[in-house]
Design a protein around this motif. Structure first.
Motif, mmCIF file in Angstrom:
data_model
loop_
_atom_site.group_PDB
_atom_site.id
_atom_site.type_symbol
_atom_site.label_atom_id
_atom_site.label_comp_id
_atom_site.label_asym_id
_atom_site.label_seq_id
_atom_site.Cartn_x
_atom_site.Cartn_y
_atom_site.Cartn_z
ATOM 1 N N LEU A 60 -0.293 10.094 -12.236
ATOM 2 C CA LEU A 60 -0.275 8.750 -11.682
ATOM 3 C C LEU A 60 -0.062 8.857 -10.182
ATOM 4 O O LEU A 60 0.848 9.542 -9.716
ATOM 5 C CB LEU A 60 0.856 7.954 -12.329
ATOM 6 C CG LEU A 60 0.870 6.456 -12.172
ATOM 7 C CD1 LEU A 60 -0.403 5.848 -12.760
ATOM 8 C CD2 LEU A 60 2.079 5.886 -12.884
ATOM 9 N N TYR A 61 -0.922 8.221 -9.412
ATOM 10 C CA TYR A 61 -0.829 8.228 -7.954
ATOM 11 C C TYR A 61 -0.079 6.977 -7.524
ATOM 12 O O TYR A 61 -0.304 5.905 -8.070
ATOM 13 C CB TYR A 61 -2.234 8.236 -7.338
ATOM 14 C CG TYR A 61 -2.984 9.509 -7.644
ATOM 15 C CD1 TYR A 61 -3.183 10.467 -6.660
ATOM 16 C CD2 TYR A 61 -3.500 9.767 -8.907
ATOM 17 C CE1 TYR A 61 -3.869 11.637 -6.926
ATOM 18 C CE2 TYR A 61 -4.180 10.936 -9.188
ATOM 19 C CZ TYR A 61 -4.355 11.864 -8.198
ATOM 20 O OH TYR A 61 -5.031 13.031 -8.476
ATOM 21 N N TRP A 62 0.824 7.125 -6.566
ATOM 22 C CA TRP A 62 1.609 5.972 -6.112
ATOM 23 C C TRP A 62 1.616 5.892 -4.595
ATOM 24 O O TRP A 62 1.470 6.876 -3.898
ATOM 25 C CB TRP A 62 3.028 5.997 -6.661
ATOM 26 C CG TRP A 62 3.834 7.218 -6.339
ATOM 27 C CD1 TRP A 62 3.997 8.326 -7.111
ATOM 28 C CD2 TRP A 62 4.602 7.456 -5.149
ATOM 29 N NE1 TRP A 62 4.814 9.231 -6.481
ATOM 30 C CE2 TRP A 62 5.203 8.725 -5.275
ATOM 31 C CE3 TRP A 62 4.849 6.712 -3.994
ATOM 32 C CZ2 TRP A 62 6.021 9.275 -4.293
ATOM 33 C CZ3 TRP A 62 5.664 7.264 -3.006
ATOM 34 C CH2 TRP A 62 6.242 8.518 -3.167
ATOM 35 N N ARG A 63 1.776 4.648 -4.137
ATOM 36 C CA ARG A 63 1.884 4.341 -2.707
ATOM 37 C C ARG A 63 3.065 3.400 -2.544
ATOM 38 O O ARG A 63 3.085 2.316 -3.139
ATOM 39 C CB ARG A 63 0.609 3.676 -2.212
ATOM 40 C CG ARG A 63 0.628 3.301 -0.732
ATOM 41 C CD ARG A 63 -0.688 2.594 -0.366
ATOM 42 N NE ARG A 63 -0.884 2.446 1.047
ATOM 43 C CZ ARG A 63 -0.464 1.410 1.773
ATOM 44 N NH1 ARG A 63 0.195 0.416 1.208
ATOM 45 N NH2 ARG A 63 -0.704 1.360 3.063
ATOM 46 N N LEU A 64 4.059 3.842 -1.793
ATOM 47 C CA LEU A 64 5.232 3.015 -1.541
ATOM 48 C C LEU A 64 5.205 2.586 -0.084
ATOM 49 O O LEU A 64 5.157 3.417 0.817
ATOM 50 C CB LEU A 64 6.523 3.793 -1.836
ATOM 51 C CG LEU A 64 7.815 2.993 -1.731
ATOM 52 C CD1 LEU A 64 7.875 1.894 -2.801
ATOM 53 C CD2 LEU A 64 9.027 3.919 -1.856
ATOM 54 N N GLU A 65 5.204 1.277 0.116
ATOM 55 C CA GLU A 65 5.218 0.705 1.465
ATOM 56 C C GLU A 65 6.520 -0.050 1.643
ATOM 57 O O GLU A 65 6.901 -0.848 0.792
ATOM 58 C CB GLU A 65 4.037 -0.250 1.642
ATOM 59 C CG GLU A 65 3.985 -0.920 2.994
ATOM 60 C CD GLU A 65 2.771 -1.813 3.155
ATOM 61 O OE1 GLU A 65 2.860 -2.761 3.955
ATOM 62 O OE2 GLU A 65 1.743 -1.585 2.493
ATOM 63 N N SER A 66 7.188 0.219 2.763
ATOM 64 C CA SER A 66 8.463 -0.412 3.057
ATOM 65 C C SER A 66 8.334 -1.303 4.290
ATOM 66 O O SER A 66 7.756 -0.895 5.294
ATOM 67 C CB SER A 66 9.529 0.658 3.312
ATOM 68 O OG SER A 66 10.727 0.066 3.743
ATOM 69 N N LYS A 67 8.899 -2.493 4.195
ATOM 70 C CA LYS A 67 8.917 -3.410 5.336
ATOM 71 C C LYS A 67 9.658 -2.775 6.510
ATOM 72 O O LYS A 67 9.271 -2.934 7.658
ATOM 73 C CB LYS A 67 9.564 -4.726 4.916
ATOM 74 C CG LYS A 67 9.524 -5.815 5.961
ATOM 75 C CD LYS A 67 9.993 -7.136 5.389
ATOM 76 C CE LYS A 67 11.482 -7.235 5.523
ATOM 77 N NZ LYS A 67 12.006 -8.553 5.184
ATOM 78 N N ASP A 68 10.708 -2.039 6.208
ATOM 79 C CA ASP A 68 11.494 -1.350 7.232
ATOM 80 C C ASP A 68 11.045 0.104 7.321
ATOM 81 O O ASP A 68 10.646 0.709 6.321
ATOM 82 C CB ASP A 68 12.982 -1.397 6.883
ATOM 83 C CG ASP A 68 13.509 -2.821 6.805
ATOM 84 O OD1 ASP A 68 13.147 -3.641 7.668
ATOM 85 O OD2 ASP A 68 14.269 -3.113 5.855
ATOM 86 N N ASP A 69 11.157 0.671 8.504
ATOM 87 C CA ASP A 69 10.845 2.081 8.714
ATOM 88 C C ASP A 69 11.729 2.922 7.795
ATOM 89 O O ASP A 69 12.937 2.729 7.742
ATOM 90 C CB ASP A 69 11.099 2.423 10.180
ATOM 91 C CG ASP A 69 10.633 3.809 10.569
ATOM 92 O OD1 ASP A 69 10.550 4.694 9.697
ATOM 93 O OD2 ASP A 69 10.345 4.004 11.756
ATOM 94 N N MET A 70 11.129 3.863 7.064
ATOM 95 C CA MET A 70 11.895 4.731 6.170
ATOM 96 C C MET A 70 12.711 5.767 6.941
ATOM 97 O O MET A 70 13.604 6.395 6.371
ATOM 98 C CB MET A 70 10.963 5.427 5.185
ATOM 99 C CG MET A 70 10.316 4.498 4.195
ATOM 100 S SD MET A 70 9.313 5.439 3.041
ATOM 101 C CE MET A 70 8.185 4.192 2.469
ATOM 102 N N ALA A 71 12.409 5.961 8.197
ATOM 103 C CA ALA A 71 13.175 6.836 9.093
ATOM 104 C C ALA A 71 13.374 8.245 8.535
ATOM 105 O O ALA A 71 14.438 8.833 8.689
ATOM 106 C CB ALA A 71 14.505 6.194 9.451
ATOM 107 N N GLY A 72 12.372 8.761 7.848
ATOM 108 C CA GLY A 72 12.437 10.125 7.339
ATOM 109 C C GLY A 72 13.187 10.289 6.040
ATOM 110 O O GLY A 72 13.364 11.404 5.549
ATOM 111 N N SER A 73 13.644 9.193 5.453
ATOM 112 C CA SER A 73 14.408 9.272 4.206
ATOM 113 C C SER A 73 13.535 9.759 3.056
ATOM 114 O O SER A 73 12.345 9.458 2.979
ATOM 115 C CB SER A 73 14.976 7.901 3.843
ATOM 116 O OG SER A 73 15.627 7.961 2.586
ATOM 117 N N SER A 74 14.155 10.476 2.136
ATOM 118 C CA SER A 74 13.485 10.822 0.886
ATOM 119 C C SER A 74 13.266 9.549 0.081
ATOM 120 O O SER A 74 13.921 8.527 0.317
ATOM 121 C CB SER A 74 14.345 11.783 0.067
ATOM 122 O OG SER A 74 14.484 13.010 0.731
#
Length: 138
Positions: A60-74
């Motif tokens: 399963l392929y996934w794409r996670l988009e965050s409104k806030d910058d993930m700032a390098g977080s896992s």
């Protein structure tokens, strides 16, 4: 010829500035987890998007988009198996972030059995739940 070169250079500079980690104007990112059957040629989106998939084992392929910058977080993709009104832990996978900034992360996860599931995308730093999506595997 100089006009064309200047135009291309100007477009390149504007594009670069729009992608810079400090650019916050016109932020159009949303909190969204999307599932699909593959990546597009530029690896920025998914093909075969949906909520019902066929075949086991399944990649399963996934794409996670965050409104806030993930700032390098896992990122963690947590999958629970749904049975009626109850959910049980099924599997969770942690993905290290390949860069120190950004709003979008893509990868894959394997699903070994059929059933109804809920996938939740979380940003580890700050323990932020980004989005959940229900899906089935037949």
């Amino acid at each position: 010829m100089h006009t064309k070169a200047l135009l291309v250079f100007s477009i390149a500079i504007v594009s670069f500035l729009g992608c810079s980690p400090t650019s916050s104007s016109n932020n159009t990112f949303v909190n969204k987890l999307t599932l699909g059957t593959g990546f597009t040629a530029n690896y920025m989106d998914l093909v075969g998007q949906g909520a019902s998939f066929t075949g086991t084992p399944l990649t399963l392929y996934w794409r996670l988009e965050s409104k806030d910058d993930m700032a390098g977080s896992s990122v963690i993709i947590n999958i629970k198996k749904l049975t009626g009104a109850t959910s049980t832990a099924f599997q969770a996978q942690t993905y290290p972030n390949p860069q120190s900034y950004g709003h979008i992360m893509l990868s894959t996860i394997s699903i070994a059995s059929a059933g109804s599931f809920r996938a939740t995308g979380l940003v580890v730093t700050g323990n932020k739940t980004i989005d959940s999506v229900d899906f089935t595997v037949q």
